[in-house]
Design a protein around this motif. Structure first.
Motif, PDB file in Angstrom:
ATOM      1  N   LEU A  99      11.289  -0.439  13.134  1.00  0.00           N
ATOM      2  CA  LEU A  99      10.908  -0.848  11.783  1.00  0.00           C
ATOM      3  C   LEU A  99       9.534  -1.495  11.816  1.00  0.00           C
ATOM      4  CD1 LEU A  99      14.284  -2.613  10.915  1.00  0.00           C
ATOM      5  CD2 LEU A  99      13.710  -0.196  10.646  1.00  0.00           C
ATOM      6  N   SER A 100       8.747  -1.246  10.781  1.00  0.00           N
ATOM      7  CA  SER A 100       7.412  -1.824  10.744  1.00  0.00           C
ATOM      8  C   SER A 100       6.970  -2.001   9.298  1.00  0.00           C
ATOM      9  CB  SER A 100       6.431  -0.903  11.467  1.00  0.00           C
ATOM     10  OG  SER A 100       5.147  -1.467  11.479  1.00  0.00           O
ATOM     11  N   HIS A 101       6.099  -2.986   9.088  1.00  0.00           N
ATOM     12  CA  HIS A 101       5.429  -3.117   7.800  1.00  0.00           C
ATOM     13  C   HIS A 101       4.069  -3.747   8.017  1.00  0.00           C
ATOM     14  CE1 HIS A 101       5.626  -7.466   6.729  1.00  0.00           C
ATOM     15  NE2 HIS A 101       6.531  -7.462   7.676  1.00  0.00           N
ATOM     16  N   ASN A 102       3.218  -3.547   7.062  1.00  0.00           N
ATOM     17  CA  ASN A 102       1.850  -4.032   7.178  1.00  0.00           C
ATOM     18  C   ASN A 102       1.649  -5.327   6.390  1.00  0.00           C
ATOM     19  OD1 ASN A 102       2.142  -2.782   4.672  1.00  0.00           O
ATOM     20  ND2 ASN A 102       0.000  -2.204   4.589  1.00  0.00           N
ATOM     21  N   HIS A 103       0.527  -5.956   6.629  1.00  0.00           N
ATOM     22  CA  HIS A 103       0.074  -7.126   5.878  1.00  0.00           C
ATOM     23  C   HIS A 103      -1.323  -6.802   5.353  1.00  0.00           C
ATOM     24  CE1 HIS A 103       3.162 -10.099   7.150  1.00  0.00           C
ATOM     25  NE2 HIS A 103       3.263  -9.264   8.175  1.00  0.00           N
TER      26      HIS A 103
END
Length: 110
Positions: A99-103
């Motif tokens: 799982l990954s998400h950006n800022h």
């Protein structure tokens, strides 16, 4: 002649790089290196101006099945629904997920 010179926009170069990385990852025996996964997601998500939650679905050998961007938010947040992640994992018959998400702001502290 370098094939990168034939691209007219940065987005075309990024899309070509993503295609190359996904091709290499799908043929990789295992994900042995956290840095390559980090670089993959940095390239995949780094250019977005809003938060994107992405999931890499892997088989039991930790080979890439597919990566999907499944939730999209605003400049400073995104609503995530675990049920939808599980539904997609089952759809792809995945044995593991990353799982990954950006800022988009670049700020990673609260």
């Amino acid at each position: 002649m370098n094939s990168l010179l034939t691209y007219r926009t940065e987005d075309e170069v990024i899309n070509a790089a993503m295609h190359i990385m996904e091709s290499k990852m799908s043929k990789a025996e295992y994900f042995r290196d956290a840095m390559s996964t980090q670089n993959y997601f940095r390239l995949r998500l780094g250019h977005h101006e809003r938060e994107v939650f992405s999931v890499m679905f892997l088989n039991n050998q930790h080979q890439l099945i597919v990566t999907e961007d499944i939730f999209f938010g605003t400049i400073d947040g995104a609503a995530i629904y675990p049920r939808e992640v599980v539904k997609l994992a089952l759809k792809h018959n995945a044995a593991a997920c990353v799982l990954s998400h950006n800022h988009p702001s670049g700020e990673v502290t609260l």
